[in-house]
Design a protein around this motif. Structure first.
Motif, PDB file in Angstrom:
ATOM      1  N   GLY A   1      20.008  35.791  58.916  1.00 23.69           N
ATOM      2  CA  GLY A   1      20.503  34.655  59.688  1.00 23.69           C
ATOM      3  C   GLY A   1      22.003  34.531  59.553  1.00 23.69           C
ATOM      4  O   GLY A   1      22.694  35.474  59.153  1.00 23.69           O
ATOM      5  N   ASN A   2      22.507  33.350  59.868  1.00 20.59           N
ATOM      6  CA  ASN A   2      23.950  33.118  59.835  1.00 20.59           C
ATOM      7  C   ASN A   2      24.473  33.133  58.402  1.00 20.59           C
ATOM      8  O   ASN A   2      23.843  32.604  57.488  1.00 20.59           O
ATOM      9  CB  ASN A   2      24.281  31.771  60.490  1.00 20.59           C
ATOM     10  N   VAL A   3      25.626  33.781  58.233  1.00 18.71           N
ATOM     11  CA  VAL A   3      26.282  33.849  56.930  1.00 18.71           C
ATOM     12  C   VAL A   3      27.692  33.292  57.073  1.00 18.71           C
ATOM     13  O   VAL A   3      28.441  33.711  57.958  1.00 18.71           O
ATOM     14  CB  VAL A   3      26.372  35.307  56.418  1.00 18.71           C
ATOM     15  N   VAL A   4      28.022  32.315  56.245  1.00 22.96           N
ATOM     16  CA  VAL A   4      29.401  31.819  56.156  1.00 22.96           C
ATOM     17  C   VAL A   4      29.917  32.217  54.784  1.00 22.96           C
ATOM     18  O   VAL A   4      29.381  31.796  53.762  1.00 22.96           O
ATOM     19  CB  VAL A   4      29.476  30.292  56.343  1.00 22.96           C
ATOM     20  N   MET A   5      30.950  33.030  54.762  1.00 26.29           N
ATOM     21  CA  MET A   5      31.388  33.657  53.520  1.00 26.29           C
ATOM     22  C   MET A   5      32.320  32.765  52.713  1.00 26.29           C
ATOM     23  O   MET A   5      33.429  32.455  53.161  1.00 26.29           O
ATOM     24  CB  MET A   5      32.060  34.993  53.836  1.00 26.29           C
ATOM     25  N   ASN A   6      31.872  32.336  51.543  1.00 30.13           N
ATOM     26  CA  ASN A   6      32.761  31.682  50.579  1.00 30.13           C
ATOM     27  C   ASN A   6      33.396  32.799  49.762  1.00 30.13           C
ATOM     28  O   ASN A   6      32.769  33.403  48.911  1.00 30.13           O
ATOM     29  CB  ASN A   6      31.990  30.707  49.685  1.00 30.13           C
ATOM     30  N   THR A   7      34.646  33.097  50.046  1.00 27.01           N
ATOM     31  CA  THR A   7      35.247  34.315  49.501  1.00 27.01           C
ATOM     32  C   THR A   7      35.750  34.144  48.071  1.00 27.01           C
ATOM     33  O   THR A   7      35.925  35.137  47.369  1.00 27.01           O
ATOM     34  CB  THR A   7      36.386  34.799  50.412  1.00 27.01           C
ATOM     35  N   VAL A   8      36.004  32.908  47.651  1.00 26.33           N
ATOM     36  CA  VAL A   8      36.221  32.663  46.223  1.00 26.33           C
ATOM     37  C   VAL A   8      34.833  32.420  45.646  1.00 26.33           C
ATOM     38  O   VAL A   8      34.286  31.332  45.740  1.00 26.33           O
ATOM     39  CB  VAL A   8      37.151  31.470  45.969  1.00 26.33           C
ATOM     40  N   GLN A   9      34.254  33.457  45.051  1.00 26.71           N
ATOM     41  CA  GLN A   9      32.863  33.363  44.626  1.00 26.71           C
ATOM     42  C   GLN A   9      32.696  32.758  43.238  1.00 26.71           C
ATOM     43  O   GLN A   9      31.633  32.234  42.912  1.00 26.71           O
ATOM     44  CB  GLN A   9      32.219  34.744  44.672  1.00 26.71           C
ATOM     45  N   TYR A  10      33.753  32.826  42.435  1.00 27.68           N
ATOM     46  CA  TYR A  10      33.674  32.247  41.093  1.00 27.68           C
ATOM     47  C   TYR A  10      35.083  32.145  40.534  1.00 27.68           C
ATOM     48  O   TYR A  10      35.936  33.001  40.799  1.00 27.68           O
ATOM     49  CB  TYR A  10      32.820  33.119  40.163  1.00 27.68           C
ATOM     50  N   SER A  11      35.329  31.088  39.774  1.00 30.04           N
ATOM     51  CA  SER A  11      36.592  30.973  39.037  1.00 30.04           C
ATOM     52  C   SER A  11      36.351  30.184  37.760  1.00 30.04           C
ATOM     53  O   SER A  11      35.451  29.341  37.689  1.00 30.04           O
ATOM     54  CB  SER A  11      37.671  30.292  39.892  1.00 30.04           C
ATOM     55  N   HIS A  12      37.156  30.500  36.747  1.00 30.67           N
ATOM     56  CA  HIS A  12      37.010  29.848  35.448  1.00 30.67           C
ATOM     57  C   HIS A  12      38.293  30.068  34.650  1.00 30.67           C
ATOM     58  O   HIS A  12      39.062  30.991  34.949  1.00 30.67           O
ATOM     59  CB  HIS A  12      35.812  30.422  34.684  1.00 30.67           C
ATOM     60  N   VAL A  13      38.504  29.228  33.663  1.00 32.86           N
ATOM     61  CA  VAL A  13      39.658  29.386  32.767  1.00 32.86           C
ATOM     62  C   VAL A  13      39.138  29.600  31.344  1.00 32.86           C
ATOM     63  O   VAL A  13      38.322  28.820  30.848  1.00 32.86           O
ATOM     64  CB  VAL A  13      40.596  28.166  32.826  1.00 32.86           C
ATOM     65  N   TYR A  14      39.605  30.678  30.698  1.00 34.46           N
ATOM     66  CA  TYR A  14      39.201  31.021  29.337  1.00 34.46           C
ATOM     67  C   TYR A  14      40.397  30.880  28.398  1.00 34.46           C
ATOM     68  O   TYR A  14      41.552  30.983  28.814  1.00 34.46           O
ATOM     69  CB  TYR A  14      38.707  32.482  29.266  1.00 34.46           C
ATOM     70  N   ASP A  15      40.093  30.657  27.110  1.00 35.94           N
ATOM     71  CA  ASP A  15      41.119  30.688  26.069  1.00 35.94           C
ATOM     72  C   ASP A  15      41.122  32.081  25.458  1.00 35.94           C
ATOM     73  O   ASP A  15      40.094  32.569  24.978  1.00 35.94           O
ATOM     74  CB  ASP A  15      40.816  29.654  24.974  1.00 35.94           C
ATOM     75  N   THR A  16      42.289  32.746  25.475  1.00 38.64           N
ATOM     76  CA  THR A  16      42.420  34.058  24.848  1.00 38.64           C
ATOM     77  C   THR A  16      43.648  34.050  23.949  1.00 38.64           C
ATOM     78  O   THR A  16      44.781  34.014  24.437  1.00 38.64           O
ATOM     79  CB  THR A  16      42.568  35.169  25.915  1.00 38.64           C
ATOM     80  N   ASN A  17      43.399  34.006  22.648  1.00 35.11           N
ATOM     81  CA  ASN A  17      44.492  34.000  21.665  1.00 35.11           C
ATOM     82  C   ASN A  17      45.490  32.876  21.915  1.00 35.11           C
ATOM     83  O   ASN A  17      46.702  33.070  21.881  1.00 35.11           O
ATOM     84  CB  ASN A  17      45.237  35.341  21.668  1.00 35.11           C
ATOM     85  N   GLY A  18      44.980  31.698  22.193  1.00 37.42           N
ATOM     86  CA  GLY A  18      45.844  30.540  22.389  1.00 37.42           C
ATOM     87  C   GLY A  18      46.480  30.461  23.760  1.00 37.42           C
ATOM     88  O   GLY A  18      47.254  29.541  24.036  1.00 37.42           O
ATOM     89  N   GLU A  19      46.169  31.412  24.631  1.00 37.61           N
ATOM     90  CA  GLU A  19      46.696  31.388  25.995  1.00 37.61           C
ATOM     91  C   GLU A  19      45.556  31.119  26.976  1.00 37.61           C
ATOM     92  O   GLU A  19      44.392  31.403  26.696  1.00 37.61           O
ATOM     93  CB  GLU A  19      47.370  32.721  26.343  1.00 37.61           C
ATOM     94  N   LYS A  20      45.909  30.573  28.104  1.00 34.66           N
ATOM     95  CA  LYS A  20      44.929  30.291  29.145  1.00 34.66           C
ATOM     96  C   LYS A  20      44.859  31.471  30.118  1.00 34.66           C
ATOM     97  O   LYS A  20      45.882  31.932  30.628  1.00 34.66           O
ATOM     98  CB  LYS A  20      45.309  29.022  29.915  1.00 34.66           C
ATOM     99  N   THR A  21      43.650  31.941  30.346  1.00 35.16           N
ATOM    100  CA  THR A  21      43.424  33.064  31.250  1.00 35.16           C
ATOM    101  C   THR A  21      42.554  32.608  32.412  1.00 35.16           C
ATOM    102  O   THR A  21      41.435  32.140  32.213  1.00 35.16           O
ATOM    103  CB  THR A  21      42.746  34.238  30.523  1.00 35.16           C
ATOM    104  N   GLY A  22      43.080  32.738  33.612  1.00 37.38           N
ATOM    105  CA  GLY A  22      42.300  32.413  34.801  1.00 37.38           C
ATOM    106  C   GLY A  22      41.492  33.614  35.254  1.00 37.38           C
ATOM    107  O   GLY A  22      41.996  34.741  35.266  1.00 37.38           O
ATOM    108  N   TYR A  23      40.245  33.385  35.619  1.00 39.37           N
ATOM    109  CA  TYR A  23      39.362  34.444  36.108  1.00 39.37           C
ATOM    110  C   TYR A  23      38.943  34.094  37.524  1.00 39.37           C
ATOM    111  O   TYR A  23      38.424  33.004  37.794  1.00 39.37           O
ATOM    112  CB  TYR A  23      38.132  34.564  35.208  1.00 39.37           C
TER     113      TYR A  23
END
Length: 437
Positions: free
Chosen positions: A186-208
């Protein structure tokens, strides 16, 4: 005819994310080159031949053909196609415009891929799609198709089932429960940002960020995501392009500006080089500062053999600017782009490969793909964002320790295809997934 510029890796599919930098209307060119034509020529074939003889990047290598022997413009393109060209196409105009302007297509709305144990799984899902509306999720294993056990089916048989308009899927969920669902395309509407999150890596913020297609609606979604990244103080970025097969040049400009706009405002990241008939169309693609541009230290990009075109352009464009680390598997290899002409007389989108991409350091012609720094084979059973998912785990380890960890040494087992079986949208012509290098 109207000309639009695109970076698409395939012919008529969800991947046809077209609409990039829109330029002034361009009149249909005067035919040039050698065309042997006798008898009556169908207008769609004639228009296609005129455009290819003028704009095709490899027009000098086109063979002589008798246009009157063709009634289908796509067959003409197949006849004159250069050996390195797997992407030029002719397609219904409205179908392409729907895809460009609103991210709409038809199909299942989910990608299918084998995992490391050769089990067929859902690789990704568009939320507003037949699969998404039935709450199907990445990682679900497909045990059966219309009652046939997948483990007993060939890849060709699986593709034949997926080509049907309705299939009863037998799913094994992550908790090992079994669920059978009859789903119709059927009809597909594409959400192209499929996932995002922010992680802590060694005291820095990492966007995924998991980004699947470069479409017009993507620009606003990317801006919203980067606004969150900026508010959270993100200084490192993991850009997941493993299933991103390309799209609009304008959206690539927007993504580049969100990533690099603060540090590299007004700097050229790519040059489009046209054939010698249209050197006046050569253009520099420039990074611009955006309200939500980030100040980044390190960038990790997750790639696969389905990473192509505008995705590769973005990677190539970033390489001279940042320490970019690639994790996953080598990209597809499409260092060229299309100008797509709207033939309103025949309601066709005509798309010859018309320019090559060259980054600011002169890097281009990566037809064999862009190699990765660390080879990691994903395990599709984990959802996006799960730190146990091998590619994300390697990326987080690299940002924390400077090494991707043991996942990088992992060997592929079984006969896992390197490409998606399907991206889950309508496919009507030869495309990226069944093309064999």
């Amino acid at each position: 005819m109207k000309k639009i510029q695109f970076l698409l890796p395939i012919v008529l599919l969800t991947i046809l994310a077209l609409s990039g930098c829109q330029k002034n209307d361009t009149p249909a060119p005067t035919p040039s080159g050698s065309i042997d034509s006798t008898g009556t020529v169908v207008s769609g074939v004639k228009n296609t031949a005129e455009l290819f003889n003028s704009w095709y990047l490899w027009y000098k290598d086109m063979p002589d053909v008798d246009l009157s022997s063709y009634t289908d413009p796509s067959k003409y393109v197949d006849a004159i196609r250069y050996t390195k060209d797997h992407w030029s196409f002719v397609a219904p105009l409205q179908k392409i415009l729907d895809l460009i302007q609103s991210g709409q297509s038809g199909g299942w709305g989910a990608g299918f891929k084998f995992d490391l144990s050769d089990s067929l799984r859902i690789a990704d899902v568009y939320t507003d799609s037949p699969m998404g509306r039935d709450s199907v999720a990445r990682g679900w294993m497909i045990r059966s198709l219309d009652g046939q056990l997948v483990r007993n089916m060939s890849v060709d048989a699986i593709n034949q089932e997926l080509a049907k308009n309705q299939v009863t899927f037998g799913f094994v969920l992550p908790d090992s429960t079994y669920k059978e669902i009859s789903i119709a395309k059927g009809n597909v509407v594409m959400n192209t940002v499929q996932y995002s999150h922010v992680y802590d890596t060694n005291g820095e913020k990492t966007g995924y960020l998991v980004f699947s297609d470069f479409l017009e609606p993507s620009v606003a979604d990317l801006d919203t995501t980067f606004a969150t990244f900026k508010a959270d103080g993100v200084s490192n970025l993991i850009l997941d392009l493993r299933y991103n097969t390309g799209g609009l040049l304008s959206t690539a400009d927007s993504l580049m500006s969100l990533i690099a706009g603060n540090k590299y405002n007004n700097q050229t990241y790519n040059v489009q080089e046209f054939n010698d008939k249209h050197t006046d169309a050569n253009e520099n693609n420039v990074v611009h500062q955006a309200a939500n541009s980030l100040n980044l230290n390190k960038i990790v990009v997750i790639t696969s053999s389905s990473t192509a075109s505008a995705s590769e352009l973005t990677i190539s464009g970033l390489m001279p600017l940042y320490p970019v680390t690639l994790i996953g598997t080598q990209t597809l290899g499409k260092p060229v782009g299309m100008s797509i002409f709207s033939d309103t007389q025949d309601s066709l989108a005509i798309a010859p490969i018309s320019f090559r991409n060259v980054n600011s350091a002169g890097y281009s012609d990566y037809f064999d793909g862009i190699p990765v720094d660390y080879t990691v084979y994903e395990d599709v059973k984990y959802p996006f964002g799960d730190p146990n998912e091998l590619c994300l785990k390697a990326a987080l380890n690299y940002l924390s320790t400077g090494s991707p960890g043991t996942a990088a040494a992992m060997l592929k087992s079984g006969t896992m295809p390197t490409k998606l079986l399907s991206k889950g949208t309508d496919v009507t012509v030869t495309n990226l997934y069944d093309w064999k290098r």
